[in-house]
Motif scaffolding. Sequence first.
Motif, short mmCIF file in Angstrom:
data_model
loop_
_atom_site.label_atom_id
_atom_site.label_comp_id
_atom_site.label_asym_id
_atom_site.label_seq_id
_atom_site.Cartn_x
_atom_site.Cartn_y
_atom_site.Cartn_z
N ILE A 238 0.81 -1.23 0.00
CA ILE A 238 0.00 0.00 0.00
C ILE A 238 0.84 1.28 0.00
CG2 ILE A 238 -1.70 1.34 1.33
CD1 ILE A 238 -3.05 -1.37 2.00
N PRO A 239 1.95 1.36 0.76
CA PRO A 239 2.71 2.62 0.72
C PRO A 239 3.13 3.00 -0.70
CG PRO A 239 3.42 1.28 2.56
CD PRO A 239 2.50 0.42 1.75
N TYR A 240 3.55 2.02 -1.49
CA TYR A 240 3.99 2.32 -2.85
C TYR A 240 2.78 2.61 -3.76
CZ TYR A 240 8.63 0.72 -1.42
OH TYR A 240 9.84 0.57 -0.79
N ALA A 241 1.74 1.78 -3.63
CA ALA A 241 0.58 1.95 -4.50
C ALA A 241 -0.13 3.28 -4.24
CB ALA A 241 -0.39 0.78 -4.29
N ALA A 242 -0.20 3.68 -2.97
CA ALA A 242 -0.89 4.93 -2.64
C ALA A 242 -0.16 6.11 -3.28
CB ALA A 242 -0.96 5.11 -1.12
N ALA A 243 1.17 6.03 -3.34
CA ALA A 243 1.94 7.12 -3.98
C ALA A 243 1.65 7.15 -5.48
CB ALA A 243 3.43 6.93 -3.71
N LEU A 244 1.61 5.97 -6.09
CA LEU A 244 1.32 5.93 -7.53
C LEU A 244 -0.05 6.55 -7.82
CD1 LEU A 244 1.96 2.95 -9.91
CD2 LEU A 244 -0.13 4.26 -10.09
N ALA A 245 -1.01 6.26 -6.93
CA ALA A 245 -2.37 6.77 -7.13
C ALA A 245 -2.52 8.22 -6.66
CB ALA A 245 -3.36 5.88 -6.37
N GLY A 246 -1.67 8.64 -5.75
CA GLY A 246 -1.87 9.95 -5.12
C GLY A 246 -3.01 9.91 -4.11
N ALA A 247 -3.19 8.75 -3.47
CA ALA A 247 -4.25 8.60 -2.47
C ALA A 247 -3.78 9.13 -1.12
CB ALA A 247 -4.62 7.13 -2.33
N LYS A 248 -4.71 9.71 -0.36
CA LYS A 248 -4.39 10.10 1.01
C LYS A 248 -4.13 8.84 1.83
CE LYS A 248 -6.43 12.22 5.15
NZ LYS A 248 -7.50 13.07 5.71
N LEU A 249 -3.10 8.89 2.66
CA LEU A 249 -2.74 7.74 3.48
C LEU A 249 -2.99 8.06 4.95
CD1 LEU A 249 0.74 6.21 2.50
CD2 LEU A 249 -1.43 5.00 2.75
N VAL A 250 -3.56 7.11 5.66
CA VAL A 250 -3.76 7.28 7.10
C VAL A 250 -3.09 6.09 7.79
CG1 VAL A 250 -5.47 7.49 8.95
CG2 VAL A 250 -5.93 8.50 6.70
N LEU A 251 -2.12 6.39 8.66
CA LEU A 251 -1.27 5.34 9.24
C LEU A 251 -1.52 5.24 10.74
CD1 LEU A 251 1.87 6.41 7.20
CD2 LEU A 251 0.30 4.54 6.68
N PRO A 252 -1.91 4.04 11.21
CA PRO A 252 -2.41 3.93 12.58
C PRO A 252 -1.36 3.80 13.67
CG PRO A 252 -2.60 1.83 11.47
CD PRO A 252 -2.04 2.79 10.46
N GLY A 253 -0.05 3.78 13.33
CA GLY A 253 0.96 3.66 14.37
C GLY A 253 0.75 2.41 15.18
N PRO A 254 1.00 2.48 16.51
CA PRO A 254 0.94 1.26 17.30
C PRO A 254 -0.47 0.88 17.78
CG PRO A 254 1.79 3.07 18.62
CD PRO A 254 1.50 3.63 17.27
N ARG A 255 -1.46 1.73 17.54
CA ARG A 255 -2.78 1.45 18.14
C ARG A 255 -3.75 0.84 17.13
NH1 ARG A 255 -3.89 6.86 21.37
NH2 ARG A 255 -6.02 6.11 21.13
N LEU A 256 -3.94 -0.48 17.27
CA LEU A 256 -4.71 -1.23 16.28
C LEU A 256 -6.01 -1.79 16.87
CD1 LEU A 256 -1.70 -3.12 14.65
CD2 LEU A 256 -2.60 -0.86 14.10
N ASP A 257 -6.40 -1.29 18.06
CA ASP A 257 -7.64 -1.75 18.68
C ASP A 257 -8.84 -1.07 18.01
OD1 ASP A 257 -8.46 0.75 20.66
OD2 ASP A 257 -6.33 0.60 20.19
N GLY A 258 -10.02 -1.66 18.21
CA GLY A 258 -11.23 -1.18 17.57
C GLY A 258 -11.48 0.30 17.80
N GLU A 259 -11.34 0.74 19.03
CA GLU A 259 -11.65 2.14 19.36
C GLU A 259 -10.71 3.11 18.63
OE1 GLU A 259 -11.56 3.08 23.52
OE2 GLU A 259 -12.25 5.14 23.16
N SER A 260 -9.41 2.81 18.67
CA SER A 260 -8.43 3.70 18.03
C SER A 260 -8.64 3.75 16.52
CB SER A 260 -7.01 3.23 18.32
OG SER A 260 -6.82 3.11 19.70
N LEU A 261 -8.91 2.57 15.93
CA LEU A 261 -9.10 2.54 14.48
C LEU A 261 -10.36 3.31 14.11
CD1 LEU A 261 -8.18 -1.16 13.59
CD2 LEU A 261 -6.84 0.90 13.15
N HIS A 262 -11.42 3.10 14.88
CA HIS A 262 -12.68 3.79 14.58
C HIS A 262 -12.50 5.30 14.64
CE1 HIS A 262 -16.59 5.63 15.62
NE2 HIS A 262 -17.02 4.80 14.69
N GLU A 263 -11.81 5.76 15.66
CA GLU A 263 -11.60 7.20 15.82
C GLU A 263 -10.85 7.78 14.61
OE1 GLU A 263 -9.44 8.19 19.49
OE2 GLU A 263 -8.54 9.77 18.28
N LEU A 264 -9.79 7.08 14.21
CA LEU A 264 -8.98 7.55 13.09
C LEU A 264 -9.78 7.50 11.78
CD1 LEU A 264 -6.06 8.51 13.06
CD2 LEU A 264 -5.34 6.17 12.58
N MET A 265 -10.54 6.43 11.60
CA MET A 265 -11.31 6.27 10.36
C MET A 265 -12.34 7.38 10.22
SD MET A 265 -12.03 2.23 10.34
CE MET A 265 -11.04 1.10 9.40
#
Length: 546
Positions: A238-265
């Motif tokens: 995804i990091p490479y493909a998103a650059a090719l597309a020019g897509a906005k990237l959102v990177l979750p860092g170390p927090r992969l629990d439901g609440e953190s992901l939901h908030e970021l999404m």
Amino acid sequence: MYGLMMKTPLLTSSLIAYAADYHGDTEIVSRTVEGPIHRYTYAQAQARAKRLANALLGLGVRRGDRVATMAWNGYRHIELYFGISGLGAVCHTVNPRLFADQIVYIVNHAEDRFIFADLTFVGLLETLRDRLRPVEGYVVMTDPAHMPATSLPNAICYETLIGEQPEAFEWPALDEDLASGLCYTSGTTGNPKGTLYSHRSTVLHSFSCCTADHPLAASCREVILPVVPMFHVQAWGIPYAAALAGAKLVLPGPRLDGESLHELMERERVTMAAGVPTVWLGLLQYLADTGKTLDHLDNLIVGGSAPPLSLIEAFEGDHGIEVVHAWGMTETGPVATTGRLKRKFQDLPLEARHKIKLKQGRALYGVEMKIVDDAGHSLPHDGKTAGQLMVRGPWVASAYFGDEAASAAAFDAEGWFATGDVMTMDPDGYIHITDRIKDLIKSGGEWISSIDLENAATDHPEVAEAAAIAIAHPKWGERPLLIVVRRDGAEVTGAQLRAFLAAKVAKWWLPDEVVFVGELPHTATGKVSKFELRKRFADHVLPDAR
Ligand code: ADP
């Protein structure tokens, strides 16, 4: 007669250069290890990747040298993906969830000269440093304010390192067949094996990710959140493909629990997210517990292991989010299939559509597939006959890095790679996994699919997770043992589960015994570790053999 077209090399640097030039104000948003949300643009990402490239040159890094990362999904890691490979060195992403001995093996085998690590992993590296022979220095991916006191030799702070460097840097015109990245599989048996990606394979894989029927279907209209870690199979590219597309990237860092992901999404209006079933089950649970919704997400990409039907039903039925299934391996780029439905399937009743979506998808353009029997003969595409899946194509590995024995075992003379996955293929090309070869259960000379048993068991509303393994049996050779984690507060019994399964699988497939445990062991990549379970239950005796 040759064509008269330019032979422009396909290089990872061209991806970030394009994103910076034509989507220069598109954002990369990261949840940092230090805590706050960081945001900047592709233009800034390239500028800092160029400073990093200058810094690496200053450290004496040369073409072909391996430089390792041990980091979450975040903006500095993106800079390393492009800075290391753009320079002509090899970006070796090390999975910090591997066992210590495996990390030591991998770093030594790859001969990594430097390791760039997030704050989270400094302590781990300190315990291993004396065994990491080739490593000349460590770069802690933080700013001076957060730089810890560390016993790591030659430790430098990332921001100090690149802060001293000029932004001016011309990406070199490399040979597109040079190595750009290195990833080792977790190697649940034997030593981990390295897949050495090239610039060409990475760019072609990225092109594929931007085609309309690809699970990712990346475009500049999407906001993509890779939950799949950048330390495991390059976050599915995804990091490479998103650059090719020019897509906005959102990177979750170390927090992969439901609440953190939901908030970021919700906050970043994520339209597309990719991850393994375990992560999505966690998010579903959070939505169920809180009654919250996902108002922007259109597509949820799932792969890495087989998702239960209940996951597809819940996201599509309750939340109106399209679930797209993908299959791949470290060795296959990684994405090799798409679960997107063909036009002729789109008007089928929901249940029939979900049945197709449960399959591992059909080959993407560029990936050739066949299924073969033990003698290597091709098997029919009838959706019933199972055999080992073989693949080849421009983003499939042609050998393992520095491992002739493993290469000889996995690659044949015609250039096919043996995946170790047992699959059926239907007339439309959709493959369906029945097992990994080493996990099959052989009862009375016939095969029982551990994955089918597990999927049937997890369809039970009181089952959180299940694994089936083979136990030696005096009469049948092997019989299945089902190991189950109940949902919180659930009381389902073994007899009830067997009765439930009786309606879903052949009678002789029914597990001889169901045992309940608090937790299943998982591999570094979040899959149930059958290897660990087989060890734990090595002396288990089934009821009728007691
Ligand atoms: P590791 O063994 O380190 O997890 P990979 O991440 O390369 O290595 O895993 C590849 C394997 O994961 C495949 O061979 C297959 O068994 C499994 N896998 C990947 N995608 C799926 C999927 N959609 N459904 C079922 N299994 C999958």
